[in-house]
Write a protein that holds these residues in place. Structure first.
Motif, PDB file in Angstrom:
ATOM      1  N   ASN A   1      42.284  33.508  34.636  1.00 39.91           N
ATOM      2  CA  ASN A   1      40.988  34.102  34.486  1.00 39.91           C
ATOM      3  C   ASN A   1      40.951  35.450  35.468  1.00 39.91           C
ATOM      4  OD1 ASN A   1      38.637  32.357  33.493  1.00 39.91           O
ATOM      5  ND2 ASN A   1      40.096  31.314  34.381  1.00 39.91           N
ATOM      6  N   HIS A   2      40.579  36.591  34.697  1.00 40.82           N
ATOM      7  CA  HIS A   2      40.354  37.813  35.396  1.00 40.82           C
ATOM      8  C   HIS A   2      38.979  38.456  35.381  1.00 40.82           C
ATOM      9  CE1 HIS A   2      42.169  41.185  37.663  1.00 40.82           C
ATOM     10  NE2 HIS A   2      41.850  41.892  36.665  1.00 40.82           N
ATOM     11  N   TRP A   3      38.452  39.362  36.410  1.00 42.47           N
ATOM     12  CA  TRP A   3      37.526  39.788  36.453  1.00 42.47           C
ATOM     13  C   TRP A   3      37.608  41.393  36.863  1.00 42.47           C
ATOM     14  CZ3 TRP A   3      38.099  34.923  37.729  1.00 42.47           C
ATOM     15  CH2 TRP A   3      37.038  34.056  37.613  1.00 42.47           C
ATOM     16  N   TYR A   4      36.727  42.168  36.228  1.00 42.12           N
ATOM     17  CA  TYR A   4      36.683  43.618  36.776  1.00 42.12           C
ATOM     18  C   TYR A   4      35.284  43.673  37.589  1.00 42.12           C
ATOM     19  CZ  TYR A   4      40.676  45.349  34.302  1.00 42.12           C
ATOM     20  OH  TYR A   4      41.926  45.504  33.699  1.00 42.12           O
TER      21      TYR A   4
ATOM     22  N   ASN B   1      32.096  42.472  38.308  1.00 41.87           N
ATOM     23  CA  ASN B   1      31.390  41.022  37.997  1.00 41.87           C
ATOM     24  C   ASN B   1      31.763  40.681  36.539  1.00 41.87           C
ATOM     25  OD1 ASN B   1      29.974  40.158  40.164  1.00 41.87           O
ATOM     26  ND2 ASN B   1      28.375  41.842  39.639  1.00 41.87           N
ATOM     27  N   PHE B   2      32.466  41.656  35.940  1.00 45.91           N
ATOM     28  CA  PHE B   2      32.827  41.450  34.413  1.00 45.91           C
ATOM     29  C   PHE B   2      33.971  40.468  34.151  1.00 45.91           C
ATOM     30  CE2 PHE B   2      34.787  43.403  30.441  1.00 45.91           C
ATOM     31  CZ  PHE B   2      33.900  42.775  29.481  1.00 45.91           C
ATOM     32  N   HIS B   3      33.702  39.421  33.297  1.00 45.05           N
ATOM     33  CA  HIS B   3      34.746  38.347  33.155  1.00 45.05           C
ATOM     34  C   HIS B   3      35.403  38.860  32.107  1.00 45.05           C
ATOM     35  CE1 HIS B   3      35.510  33.683  33.383  1.00 45.05           C
ATOM     36  NE2 HIS B   3      36.553  34.486  33.450  1.00 45.05           N
TER      37      HIS B   3
ATOM     38  N   LYS C   1      38.983  34.738  30.099  1.00 41.33           N
ATOM     39  CA  LYS C   1      38.412  33.663  30.407  1.00 41.33           C
ATOM     40  C   LYS C   1      39.331  32.439  30.108  1.00 41.33           C
ATOM     41  CE  LYS C   1      34.152  35.685  28.998  1.00 41.33           C
ATOM     42  NZ  LYS C   1      33.140  36.252  27.981  1.00 41.33           N
TER      43      LYS C   1
ATOM     44  N   LYS D   1      42.863  37.310  39.211  1.00 41.62           N
ATOM     45  CA  LYS D   1      42.334  36.506  40.156  1.00 41.62           C
ATOM     46  C   LYS D   1      42.386  34.876  40.235  1.00 41.62           C
ATOM     47  CE  LYS D   1      40.247  40.225  41.504  1.00 41.62           C
ATOM     48  NZ  LYS D   1      39.251  41.182  40.784  1.00 41.62           N
TER      49      LYS D   1
END
Ligand SMILES: Nc1ncnc2c1ncn2[C@@H]1O[C@H](COP(=O)(O)OP(=O)(O)O)[C@@H](O)[C@H]1O
Ligand SMILES: [Mg+2]
Lengths: 215, 252
Positions: free
Chosen positions: B14-17, B19-21, B24, B60
């Motif tokens: 999983n990775h976020w920029y 708050n942007f997921h 998934k 993350k």
């Protein structure tokens, strides 16, 4: 002849100009290198690095250069416990002061390098230091050349402030000659002309490079 | 699929920029010497996925295992991270050649600085690679004086110069004129034939059909479909993949 006073003292005046160039070259090299270091560090994501550097840069930008020159002139002998030639003291002042302006130019230049180009370096296994040295800085400096030349012209003009602590640079020599000859209009006009020519040449160079490297 | 034949294993990534997921819960296994094509609409997270795999992006959650080695373990140790990245070659959409260096120096930089090869050794193998990608005569030019197709082949040679275990391609032909696309795809197809492990983000469905072993279709940070190439083109399972492939094929 109006300018006979200049011909009569051309030897002295040229020696002053020599000292001015000496200060300029030492100050330029020192402040440029220190500026690269500060500019790189200011982009650090570590707070322990970013904040001290930022505070240093902001401080220098908020103090008149003449105070920095006086400050080092008065403080250096106390700190080092030795008397310091005023020329050395002046050069140190210029280095620590002008470096922050170079630092801001360097920071902008580094930020102008495309992220993917940097990642291309990382993707081959190069370290941060290697990417900075071999890829980012050469690119950044090329982008910055016009700004660097413009700032160098400012550094050259600023060297005249070494006058205030008695360095026998061009302006001081002009004043000394004037004490003897009392021909202030001709002498200071000549000094202005010399600064004008040298700095105009620098500005011209900057504009040429801007064209050549596409701004 | 025997375990020791797996070269890349992505587990619950999983990775976020902010708050942007962006990615998934990605799970994906890649066999050694296979060619996997990743496709999907723009913004679906394809580039980010590649960047997570070679540790350019510090993801993350979850992990990527390369040859049994955990990528997330390397995040705490710069030296390990640099070493991990050196096992990959990456090719970008806009080539990303170092513009201030000649073609030859572009290729030898990392071998000399990372693998500590001598200038001579590095240049010798660089010339061999340039010959392999068919542009030996460009060695002493600057990138700006090359066509896009030539630049991209230099980029491939630069990636190969580190002797990577895996090559990552991020839309390698999207910025090229049609007549140059063929040259670059030919080089890539040859590499696949030689048994190089490749992950290729591309919309070249002709290439996918002819060369890829597996196709991954992504949308909005999810892997919607993951099939062998034959199944993907003959009878894709998801409607979204069908629509996407149709649109792209019509476009071609
Ligand atoms: N560095 C970044 N910071 C913030 N958002 C990003 C960043 N990189 C990519 N994104 C966003 O993440 C999403 C996925 O991007 P990307 O992986 O480049 O997609 P693709 O390669 O499939 O087009 C996009 O919506 C993009 O805007
Ligand atoms: Mg992309």
């Amino acid at each position: 002849m109006i300018f006979d006073v200049i011909f009569r003292n051309i030897h002295l005046l040229l020696s002053g100009l020599g000292v001015t160039f000496q200060i300029f070259i030492l100050a330029w090299i020192g402040s440029f290198l220190l500026g690269i270091g500060l500019g790189v560090l200011r982009l650090s994501s570590r707070k322990a690095i970013y904040w001290p550097v930022t505070i240093y840069i902001q401080t220098m930008r908020s103090i008149p250069l003449i105070l920095v020159i006086f400050g080092f002139y008065l403080l250096l002998p106390i700190i080092t416990g030795k008397s310091m030639p005023s020329l050395v003291s002046a050069v140190i002042s210029f280095i620590v002061f002008e470096a922050v302006y170079f630092a801001e130019i360097v920071r902008g230049g580094i930020q102008s390098v495309r992220k993917n180009l940097i990642d291309a370096g990382y993707s081959t296994g190069l370290s941060y230091f290697q990417v900075m040295t071999f890829i980012i800085l050469p690119q950044a400096i090329k982008n910055m050349i016009p700004s660097i030349v413009t700032q160098s012209v400012v550094v050259f003009q600023d060297t005249a402030l070494a006058y205030v602590i008695g360095v026998k640079e061009f302006l001081r020599i002009t004043t000394l000659v004037n004490v003897r000859e009392v021909r202030s209009i001709e002498l200071y006009l000549f000094a202005a002309l010399v600064y004008f020519c040298i700095c105009s040449f620098g500005s011209l160079l900057a504009r040429r490079m801007e064209k050549r490297y596409g701004g | 699929m025997s375990k020791n034949n797996t070269i890349i294993e992505i587990k619950g990534l999983n990775h976020w920029y902010g708050n942007f997921h962006v990615l998934k819960e990605i799970n994906l296994e890649t066999r050694r010497s296979s060619c996997v094509v990743i496709c999907g609409p723009s913004g679906s997270g394809k580039s980010t996925l590649l960047r997570c795999i070679n540790g350019l992006e510090v993801f993350k959650e979850g992990d990527v295992i390369i040859n049994g080695k955990s990528v997330s373990q390397c995040f705490h140790n710069h030296k390990e991270l640099y070493k991990l990245r050196s096992k990959f070659g990456m090719v970008f959409q806009h080539f990303e050649l170092y513009p201030h260096m000649r073609v030859l120096d572009n290729i030898t930089l990392a071998p000399r600085r990372v693998l500590c090869l001598s200038k001579n050794e590095a240049e010798k193998s660089a010339m061999a690679l340039l010959e392999k990608v068919g542009i030996l005569e460009q060695a002493y030019k600057y990138p700006a004086n090359l066509s896009g197709g030539q630049q991209q082949r230099v980029a491939i040679a630069r990636a190969l110069a580190m002797n990577p275990d895996i090559l990552l391609f991020d839309e390698p032909t999207s910025a090229l004129d049609p007549e140059m696309i063929r040259d670059v795809l030919k080089v890539m197809a040859d590499l696949a034939k030689e048994g190089m492990t490749m992950l290729v983000v591309t919309h070249e469905m002709g290439f996918a059909n002819a060369v890829a072993d597996e196709i991954v279709f992504m949308e909005e940070g999810n892997i919607i479909e993951h099939d062998d190439a034959v199944t993907f083109f003959k009878c894709p399972k998801s409607n979204r993949a069908v629509e996407f492939v149709d649109r792209i094929l019509v476009h071609i």
